[in-house]
Design an enzyme around this catalytic site. Structure first.
Site, PDB file in Angstrom:
ATOM      1  N   LYS A 181       0.842  -1.206   0.000  1.00 45.90           N
ATOM      2  CA  LYS A 181       0.000   0.000   0.000  1.00 45.90           C
ATOM      3  C   LYS A 181       0.879   1.260   0.000  1.00 45.90           C
ATOM      4  O   LYS A 181       0.642   2.210  -0.758  1.00 45.90           O
ATOM      5  CB  LYS A 181      -0.890  -0.018   1.254  1.00 45.90           C
ATOM      6  CG  LYS A 181      -2.071   0.894   1.179  1.00 45.90           C
ATOM      7  CD  LYS A 181      -2.899   0.847   2.446  1.00 45.90           C
ATOM      8  CE  LYS A 181      -3.783  -0.394   2.548  1.00 45.90           C
ATOM      9  NZ  LYS A 181      -4.455  -0.480   3.852  1.00 45.90           N
ATOM     10  N   THR A 218     -11.431  -0.541  12.362  1.00 49.21           N
ATOM     11  CA  THR A 218     -11.964  -1.236  13.540  1.00 49.21           C
ATOM     12  C   THR A 218     -13.016  -2.227  13.047  1.00 49.21           C
ATOM     13  O   THR A 218     -14.208  -1.985  13.198  1.00 49.21           O
ATOM     14  CB  THR A 218     -12.592  -0.237  14.535  1.00 49.21           C
ATOM     15  OG1 THR A 218     -13.534   0.579  13.822  1.00 49.21           O
ATOM     16  CG2 THR A 218     -11.550   0.647  15.181  1.00 49.21           C
ATOM     17  N   GLU A 239     -14.817  10.896  11.902  1.00 42.95           N
ATOM     18  CA  GLU A 239     -14.843  11.209  10.476  1.00 42.95           C
ATOM     19  C   GLU A 239     -16.165  10.713   9.901  1.00 42.95           C
ATOM     20  O   GLU A 239     -16.619   9.636  10.259  1.00 42.95           O
ATOM     21  CB  GLU A 239     -13.665  10.455   9.837  1.00 42.95           C
ATOM     22  CG  GLU A 239     -13.525  10.618   8.373  1.00 42.95           C
ATOM     23  CD  GLU A 239     -13.374  12.068   7.987  1.00 42.95           C
ATOM     24  OE1 GLU A 239     -12.461  12.721   8.513  1.00 42.95           O
ATOM     25  OE2 GLU A 239     -14.172  12.550   7.165  1.00 42.95           O
ATOM     26  N   ARG A 244     -18.017   9.493   3.229  1.00 40.88           N
ATOM     27  CA  ARG A 244     -18.654   8.382   2.513  1.00 40.88           C
ATOM     28  C   ARG A 244     -17.725   7.926   1.408  1.00 40.88           C
ATOM     29  O   ARG A 244     -17.127   8.775   0.728  1.00 40.88           O
ATOM     30  CB  ARG A 244     -19.959   8.846   1.840  1.00 40.88           C
ATOM     31  CG  ARG A 244     -21.032   9.287   2.766  1.00 40.88           C
ATOM     32  CD  ARG A 244     -22.039  10.181   2.025  1.00 40.88           C
ATOM     33  NE  ARG A 244     -21.419  11.417   1.558  1.00 40.88           N
ATOM     34  CZ  ARG A 244     -21.966  12.267   0.715  1.00 40.88           C
ATOM     35  NH1 ARG A 244     -23.148  12.018   0.199  1.00 40.88           N
ATOM     36  NH2 ARG A 244     -21.341  13.378   0.357  1.00 40.88           N
ATOM     37  N   LYS A 296     -20.549   9.479  16.123  1.00 39.01           N
ATOM     38  CA  LYS A 296     -20.284   8.657  14.937  1.00 39.01           C
ATOM     39  C   LYS A 296     -21.184   7.419  14.880  1.00 39.01           C
ATOM     40  O   LYS A 296     -21.854   7.161  13.877  1.00 39.01           O
ATOM     41  CB  LYS A 296     -18.810   8.248  14.944  1.00 39.01           C
ATOM     42  CG  LYS A 296     -18.401   7.320  13.832  1.00 39.01           C
ATOM     43  CD  LYS A 296     -18.634   7.967  12.491  1.00 39.01           C
ATOM     44  CE  LYS A 296     -18.569   6.940  11.402  1.00 39.01           C
ATOM     45  NZ  LYS A 296     -17.474   7.128  10.511  1.00 39.01           N
ATOM     46  N   CYS A 323     -18.837  -0.220   7.002  1.00 42.13           N
ATOM     47  CA  CYS A 323     -19.172   0.677   8.124  1.00 42.13           C
ATOM     48  C   CYS A 323     -20.526   0.391   8.757  1.00 42.13           C
ATOM     49  O   CYS A 323     -20.594  -0.041   9.901  1.00 42.13           O
ATOM     50  CB  CYS A 323     -19.096   2.120   7.663  1.00 42.13           C
ATOM     51  SG  CYS A 323     -17.468   2.544   7.028  1.00 42.13           S
TER      52      CYS A 323
END
Ligand code: UGA
Length: 439
Positions: free
Chosen positions: A35, A85, A148, A151, A208, A264
């Site tokens: 990456k 996470t 944060e 999208r 969040k 998410c």
């Protein structure tokens, strides 16, 4: 300002490049060597509109660099934690191992007076615990929680033009210093009058998960209405339009169809339920289990609808699946409803060919047993049914007349209520969609 960003996935890589764009000197750190090599070379490791350009622009400015060595974060005034996470295997709770690893690696470099800023989505209580740890090991270091809301597909725009800033800060005299540092980091964004909420750690963390839970609930609400529409003959799209005109309700996120997926919403509602359970407040969130159930039922219903349309049997039927990503303008296939349906169809005996403008490579890696095609025309060659499961613009704009030449049977299932039903039926297609009468 000198800034480090720990974790260079969707969130971190876009954040790092965006902070450089705002004029800061930024180093992005990640343990994944491939990456980092891609990012250093100006290649986006994932599909995200506008990100490639931003990355190259920021690299060319000399203000952005990437490294696998956390030592390169030394000397930065602000360290952002942007690691993932994910959901724990076999459990609802969030796996915090990457957050812990990021915190431990930061302990090697951080100096008193420097600010650690958490952006990852974490269970409420995490920030307070990290603040305690940093305070003990590096007295004088500071910690903020700054969730944060970007999208995928709009990541660059959402980072540079967010609709709000949330600063979670500790009680006491450090709060003012932290707010001043964050205001400096985000100076151009603050200057445009972006709403700002300065609050405690727990509220910032909850903003969040509460936001994502609300969005998931809104989608499942309209999908529950779609189930009722199927039972009554009503039309969920018109229903959504009509209730959406009430600006207390709003039309956004009321698109009925295959439901939500991605990295998410599904894991965040589950992690939120798990955390509520740990806090003895699980009753408050039992409704989210139903939100999850409604969402999962849509995938099963889509397979049933495909069977219905294929004269009651999927065995040996050729099915074209248009869309593999969990949403358009992304190559992300995490918990993708489209791939889930494609795999179910295949397991039930259909011959499934999947196409997607960006996500074929990722899909092939995870679902090698499915067939893939580069274009909708190739995927739909001699198909008994076409399923549109991710609403890419390319699919919304297909010409139903020309496309009808390719297939064996003109049967289309619109899994996202995204096609022009009149145009498709006028071209001789049998049109079916979740929550709407047969067209
Ligand atoms: C979501 C939130 O929208 C972001 O605000 C948040 O920052 C992000 O999660 C995150 O936690 O990092 P994202 O996962 O990129 O963003 O995607 P969404 O645009 O929210 O879409 C999620 C899913 O819901 C997709 O599968 C989409 O197809 C589906 N969806 C969305 C619907 O089924 N109906 C709708 O009306 C809208």
């Amino acid at each position: 300002m000198r800034i480090s960003v720990i974790g260079c996935g969707y969130l971190g890589a876009v954040h790092a490049a965006s902070m450089a764009e705002l004029g800061h000197e930024v180093v992005g750190i990640d343990v994944d060597e491939r990456k980092i090599a891609d990012l250093c070379a100006g290649r986006a490791p994932f599909y995200e509109p506008d990100f490639g350009e931003l990355l190259q622009h920021s690299l060319a400015s000399g203000r952005l660099s990437f490294s696998t060595d956390v030592a390169d974060a030394a000397g930065a005034q602000v360290h952002f934690v942007c690691v993932g996470t994910p959901q724990k295997h076999g459990e609802y709770a969030a796996d915090l191992r990457f957050v812990q690893a990021a915190a431990e690696s930061l302990l090697q470099v951080i100096e008193p007076g420097e600010l650690v800023v958490g952006k990852s989505t974490v269970p409420v209580g995490t920030a307070a615990e990290l603040a305690r740890m940093f305070g003990e090991k590096v007295p004088g270091s500071l910690l903020a929680w700054n969730p944060e809301f970007l999208r995928e597909g709009f990541a660059v725009r959402d980072t540079l033009h967010p609709d709000r800033l949330v600063y979670g800060v500790p009680d006491g005299p450090d709060a003012e210093t932290i707010v001043a540092v964050l205001d400096e980091v985000y100076a151009p964004i603050v200057a445009t009058g972006t709403p700002k909420v300065v609050t405690d750690y727990a509220t910032a963390e909850m903003v969040k998960t509460a936001a994502n839970s609300f969005l998931a609930t809104k989608i499942s609400f309209i999908n529950a209405m779609a189930e009722l529409c199927e039972a009554t003959g009503a039309d969920v799209k018109q229903l959504a339009d009509a209730i959406g005109f009430d600006d207390r309700i709003g039309r956004k996120f009321l698109n009925a169809g295959l439901g939500f997926g991605g990295g998410c919403l599904p894991k965040d509602i589950r992690g939120f339920m798990a955390r509520a359970g740990e806090l003895g407040a699980d009753q408050a969130l039992t409704f989210l289990r139903e939100v999850d159930n409604i969402n999962m039922r849509r995938r099963i219903r889509m397979v049933e609808l495909a069977r219905e349309v294929c004269d009651g049997s999927l065995l040996g039927k050729h099915i074209a699946v248009l869309g593999a990503a969990f949403k358009p303008d992304s190559d992300d296939i995490r918990d993708s409803p489209a791939l889930n349906v494609a795999a179910q169809l295949q397991l039930q005996g259909a011959v499934v060919t999947v196409t997607d403008p960006a996500a074929i490579e990722n899909s092939r890696r995870q679902w090698p047993q499915l067939d893939y095609a580069a274009t909708p025309e190739e995927a739909a060659e001699r198909a008994d049914a076409v399923l549109v499961l991710t609403e890419w613009r390319q699919y919304r704009e297909l010409d139903p007349v020309a496309f009808g030449e390719v297939v064996a049977r003109k049967r289309v299932l619109d899994g996202r209520n995204a096609l022009d039903r009149e145009a498709w039926t006028a071209a001789g297609w049998t049109y079916r969609a979740l929550g709407r009468r047969a067209g």
